[in-house]
Design a protein around this motif. Structure first.
Motif, PDB file in Angstrom:
ATOM      1  N   UNK A 109       0.852  -1.071   0.081  1.00 28.14           N
ATOM      2  CA  UNK A 109      -0.033   0.005  -0.016  1.00 28.14           C
ATOM      3  C   UNK A 109       0.765   1.266  -0.040  1.00 28.14           C
ATOM      4  N   UNK A 110       0.360   2.363  -0.422  1.00 27.83           N
ATOM      5  CA  UNK A 110       0.904   3.497  -0.324  1.00 27.83           C
ATOM      6  C   UNK A 110       1.065   4.192   0.780  1.00 27.83           C
ATOM      7  N   UNK A 111       2.440   4.848   1.160  1.00 24.98           N
ATOM      8  CA  UNK A 111       2.580   5.487   2.530  1.00 24.98           C
ATOM      9  C   UNK A 111       3.031   7.039   2.318  1.00 24.98           C
ATOM     10  N   UNK A 112       2.778   7.870   3.257  1.00 23.68           N
ATOM     11  CA  UNK A 112       3.055   8.927   3.141  1.00 23.68           C
ATOM     12  C   UNK A 112       4.856   9.248   2.925  1.00 23.68           C
ATOM     13  N   UNK A 113       5.614   8.277   3.346  1.00 30.02           N
ATOM     14  CA  UNK A 113       6.779   8.365   2.976  1.00 30.02           C
ATOM     15  C   UNK A 113       7.301   8.023   1.656  1.00 30.02           C
ATOM     16  N   UNK A 114       6.297   7.644   0.974  1.00 26.26           N
ATOM     17  CA  UNK A 114       6.689   7.145  -0.313  1.00 26.26           C
ATOM     18  C   UNK A 114       6.632   8.642  -1.428  1.00 26.26           C
ATOM     19  N   UNK A 115       5.907   9.590  -0.879  1.00 26.35           N
ATOM     20  CA  UNK A 115       5.631  10.900  -1.460  1.00 26.35           C
ATOM     21  C   UNK A 115       7.179  11.276  -2.056  1.00 26.35           C
ATOM     22  N   UNK A 116       7.571  11.395  -3.372  1.00 21.15           N
ATOM     23  CA  UNK A 116       8.843  11.680  -3.776  1.00 21.15           C
ATOM     24  C   UNK A 116       8.699  11.762  -5.204  1.00 21.15           C
ATOM     25  N   UNK A 117       9.789  12.041  -6.006  1.00 14.80           N
ATOM     26  CA  UNK A 117       9.796  11.915  -7.394  1.00 14.80           C
ATOM     27  C   UNK A 117      10.475  10.690  -7.925  1.00 14.80           C
ATOM     28  N   UNK A 118       9.831   9.990  -8.786  1.00 16.04           N
ATOM     29  CA  UNK A 118      10.186   8.767  -9.090  1.00 16.04           C
ATOM     30  C   UNK A 118      10.552   8.777 -10.713  1.00 16.04           C
ATOM     31  N   UNK A 119      11.971   8.364 -10.976  1.00 11.39           N
ATOM     32  CA  UNK A 119      12.484   8.221 -12.029  1.00 11.39           C
ATOM     33  C   UNK A 119      12.494   7.017 -12.627  1.00 11.39           C
ATOM     34  N   UNK A 120      12.111   6.759 -13.903  1.00  9.97           N
ATOM     35  CA  UNK A 120      12.325   5.410 -14.679  1.00  9.97           C
ATOM     36  C   UNK A 120      13.646   5.492 -15.574  1.00  9.97           C
ATOM     37  N   UNK A 121      14.482   4.468 -15.704  1.00 10.88           N
ATOM     38  CA  UNK A 121      15.761   4.464 -16.384  1.00 10.88           C
ATOM     39  C   UNK A 121      15.913   3.620 -16.917  1.00 10.88           C
ATOM     40  N   UNK A 122      16.465   3.391 -18.200  1.00  3.40           N
ATOM     41  CA  UNK A 122      16.666   2.377 -19.093  1.00  3.40           C
ATOM     42  C   UNK A 122      18.116   2.183 -19.578  1.00  3.40           C
ATOM     43  N   UNK A 123      18.641   0.835 -19.838  1.00  2.14           N
ATOM     44  CA  UNK A 123      20.054   0.811 -20.074  1.00  2.14           C
ATOM     45  C   UNK A 123      20.129  -0.333 -21.386  1.00  2.14           C
ATOM     46  N   UNK A 124      21.286  -0.479 -21.937  1.00  6.20           N
ATOM     47  CA  UNK A 124      21.528  -1.236 -22.925  1.00  6.20           C
ATOM     48  C   UNK A 124      22.837  -2.077 -22.640  1.00  6.20           C
ATOM     49  N   UNK A 125      22.892  -3.439 -22.465  1.00  7.97           N
ATOM     50  CA  UNK A 125      24.023  -3.934 -22.041  1.00  7.97           C
ATOM     51  C   UNK A 125      25.190  -3.751 -23.055  1.00  7.97           C
ATOM     52  N   UNK A 126      25.016  -3.556 -24.172  1.00  2.00           N
ATOM     53  CA  UNK A 126      25.966  -3.078 -25.073  1.00  2.00           C
ATOM     54  C   UNK A 126      26.626  -1.820 -25.047  1.00  2.00           C
ATOM     55  N   UNK A 127      25.972  -0.908 -24.255  1.00  2.39           N
ATOM     56  CA  UNK A 127      26.753   0.497 -24.033  1.00  2.39           C
ATOM     57  C   UNK A 127      27.028   0.497 -22.560  1.00  2.39           C
ATOM     58  N   UNK A 128      27.711  -0.465 -22.340  1.00  2.12           N
ATOM     59  CA  UNK A 128      28.357  -0.217 -20.846  1.00  2.12           C
ATOM     60  C   UNK A 128      27.340  -0.133 -19.745  1.00  2.12           C
ATOM     61  N   UNK A 129      27.594   0.821 -18.925  1.00  2.81           N
ATOM     62  CA  UNK A 129      26.683   0.922 -17.880  1.00  2.81           C
ATOM     63  C   UNK A 129      25.847   2.258 -17.858  1.00  2.81           C
ATOM     64  N   UNK A 130      25.778   2.730 -19.136  1.00  6.45           N
ATOM     65  CA  UNK A 130      25.117   3.969 -19.217  1.00  6.45           C
ATOM     66  C   UNK A 130      23.442   3.816 -19.148  1.00  6.45           C
ATOM     67  N   UNK A 131      22.728   4.924 -18.445  1.00  5.11           N
ATOM     68  CA  UNK A 131      21.462   4.781 -18.417  1.00  5.11           C
ATOM     69  C   UNK A 131      20.806   5.950 -18.898  1.00  5.11           C
ATOM     70  N   UNK A 132      19.642   5.737 -19.567  1.00  6.46           N
ATOM     71  CA  UNK A 132      18.879   6.911 -19.853  1.00  6.46           C
ATOM     72  C   UNK A 132      17.569   7.122 -19.014  1.00  6.46           C
ATOM     73  N   UNK A 133      17.618   8.331 -18.627  1.00  6.02           N
ATOM     74  CA  UNK A 133      16.347   8.575 -17.546  1.00  6.02           C
ATOM     75  C   UNK A 133      15.240   9.257 -17.997  1.00  6.02           C
ATOM     76  N   UNK A 134      14.145   9.059 -17.446  1.00  6.49           N
ATOM     77  CA  UNK A 134      12.752   9.615 -17.958  1.00  6.49           C
ATOM     78  C   UNK A 134      12.935  10.852 -17.159  1.00  6.49           C
ATOM     79  N   UNK A 135      11.599  11.868 -17.387  1.00  7.43           N
ATOM     80  CA  UNK A 135      11.765  13.195 -16.685  1.00  7.43           C
ATOM     81  C   UNK A 135      11.056  13.181 -15.439  1.00  7.43           C
ATOM     82  N   UNK A 136      10.647  11.917 -14.933  1.00  7.50           N
ATOM     83  CA  UNK A 136      10.224  11.929 -13.607  1.00  7.50           C
ATOM     84  C   UNK A 136       8.695  12.019 -13.371  1.00  7.50           C
ATOM     85  N   UNK A 137       8.215  11.448 -12.083  1.00  6.16           N
ATOM     86  CA  UNK A 137       6.759  11.772 -11.885  1.00  6.16           C
ATOM     87  C   UNK A 137       6.608  11.911 -10.400  1.00  6.16           C
ATOM     88  N   UNK A 138       6.177  12.840 -10.024  1.00  4.44           N
ATOM     89  CA  UNK A 138       6.011  13.248  -8.615  1.00  4.44           C
ATOM     90  C   UNK A 138       4.751  13.010  -7.866  1.00  4.44           C
TER      91      UNK A 138
END
Lengths: 115, 113
Positions: free
Chosen positions: B79-108
């Motif tokens: 269940x959601x809790x007040x302490x969960x209030x934050x900005x959440x970023x999604x990130x994606x990576x491709x094992x072929x490009x080392x450990x580089x991640x591409x992030x989204x713009x976030x959801x508050x």
């Protein structure tokens, strides 16, 4: 471990001045990343290093931005000359690197304000 | 071009209910995905990840679902809790490009009492 350390936490400077942001990655991590966070673009990768070597700097916005990693425990991001549009929060992150873990650990960020 | 998109800039959920945060990606080379949580004046912290060989990963109250055909992933908090209030970023990576991640713009996420 203390985690990723960034300094300064806040920087206010005037347009045209040189700004240097500093980062100490987690000991033993082989990859280091510099990000910029803005409202419009979210977390934007500027440059990253593997074993102190710059691998991809395609995110560096202009020649005014430069980054170095002289050794495994220190990196700098420099902006010269700074402009108001550079105002943002800059994050440094480190990870174990390819083949180990893709999880990145972030520092607390440097909030840069250019007036 | 934004290869990782979070189309909802904000979400408000009542305490105890389910929070669902969504993320879409366009690069078919991405093969691992992560969610990060960010509080004000702090750096993002890792929350949960999933690789493309799975369609679900669970860790306590957090579950990530991956739909490769739709190039979509979601984070469920139950269940959601007040302490969960934050900005959440999604990130994606491709094992072929080392450990580089591409992030989204976030959801508050705001969890209300």
């Amino acid at each position: 471990d203390a985690g990723v350390i960034q300094s300064p936490r806040h920087e206010v400077t005037e347009m045209g001045q040189e700004v240097t942001l500093r980062c100490k990655p987690i000991s033993g991590h082989n990859s280091l990343f510099w990000y910029r966070q803005t409202m419009m673009r979210g977390l934007e990768l500027l440059i990253y290093f593997n074993n102190n070597v710059p691998i991809d700097d395609s995110g560096m916005p202009e020649d005014r931005f430069s980054a170095k990693m002289p050794n495994a425990s220190f990196s700098t991001l420099k902006i010269q000359p700074s402009e108001p549009r550079d105002s943002a929060v800059y994050f440094c992150a480190s990870s174990l690197g390819q083949g180990y873990s893709y999880e990145q650990y972030f520092g607390p960020g440097t909030r840069l304000t250019v007036t | 071009d934004q290869q990782v998109k979070q189309n909802s800039p904000s979400l408000s959920v009542q305490e105890g209910r389910i929070s669902i945060l969504n993320c879409d990606y366009t690069n078919s080379m991405f093969d691992y995905f992560l969610w990060y949580k960010k509080y004000p004046a702090e750096g993002p912290t890792f929350l949960i990840s999933i690789s493309s060989i799975k369609d679900k990963n669970e860790d306590g109250r957090f579950t990530v679902f991956l739909n490769k055909s739709a190039k979509h992933l979601s984070l469920h908090i139950v269940p959601s809790q007040p302490g969960d209030s934050a900005v959440y970023f999604c990130a994606a990576g491709d094992t072929g490009t080392a450990s580089k991640l591409t992030f989204g713009t976030g959801t508050r996420l705001q969890v209300t009492l």
